[in-house]
Design an enzyme around this catalytic site. Sequence first.
Site: not given
Ligand code: GLP
Length: 242
Positions: A67, A136, A141
Site C-alpha cells: 500500500d 485491517h 479497512e
Molecule cells: C498500517 C499499514 C498496515 C500495517 C498496520 C499496522 O496502517 N497500512 O500494512 O500492517 O497499519 O501497523 P503497525 O505495524 O505499525 O502496528
Amino acid sequence: MRIVICHDYAEMSRKGFEEIKKVVVSKEQPVLGLATGSTPIGLYQEWIKDYNENKTSYEKLITFNLDEYVGLPEGHPESYRSFMNHHLFSHINVPADQVHVPNGNGDLKANCAAYEAAMEQYEIDLQLLGVGRNGHIGFNEPGTPFNQTTHVVSLDEKTIADNARFFDGDVNQVPKQAVTMGVATIMKAKRILLLASGESKADAIYELIHGKVSEQIPATVLQNHPDVVVIVDEAAASRLSR
Ligand code: GLP
C-alpha cells in the site's frame, strides 16, 4: 494456519525473516509481497544483517508493496516508498526497477489498474502482512469487500489516529486516503506470513484465528487461505489459550 508464539519482538522478527529466507534461497526469481508499519522493521533489520554477513544476493528478487498513502509528495519521509528505501531497499542489492510500491499520486484509478497488471505477470510466493488494531490488512479497512483488487480507500479514524505517531502526533497531517492491494489480491499469494507484536494487537489476533470470517474484520479472511503462517509475540497472543 500455522501459529508460532514467540517470546518477544526480537524472536518474532528472527523467525519472520527465516520464512523470507526460505523462499529466497529456494527460488530462481523470488517474488515477495512486502509490508510497512512498525511491525516488520525488526524483520527488515534481520534481513540486512543476513545480507551483510552472508552475502545472499537479491539481484533476482521482485517485490510488490501492499500500500501507499495518497497525496504525499515524492520523497516525503513518511511515504511508504521512503519507508521501504530507508528500512530495506537501500541496504540490499535488489535492483530499483524490480521493486514496486503503489503510486498514490496522479490518476489513482489508472495507477491501481497498472499495479494489478504488473502483479499479474508474476505469482507472489510469500506475502508479508502486519495487522491493524481493527483487523485491517494492507489498508483494507473494516467493511472492505473481500473481492476487491488494488483500489483507493478512505482510512478509518482508528487507523489515522494510530498512524499519527509517524506525523508529529498530528492527525491532521495523516493522509485520509491510500492505495492498497485488495483482499482478493492478497489472497492470491501462494503463502502469507502475518506478524504481530504487542497487546494492542491481541484482539485482532484472537479474531483472525478464532473469529467468524467477516468483512468487518478483514484479517479473518486469512482463515480461507490454504497456507498462512502467523508469528506473534506473547503479548499479541495473550488472548489465545495455549
Ligand atoms: C498500517 C499499514 C498496515 C500495517 C498496520 C499496522 O496502517 N497500512 O500494512 O500492517 O497499519 O501497523 P503497525 O505495524 O505499525 O502496528
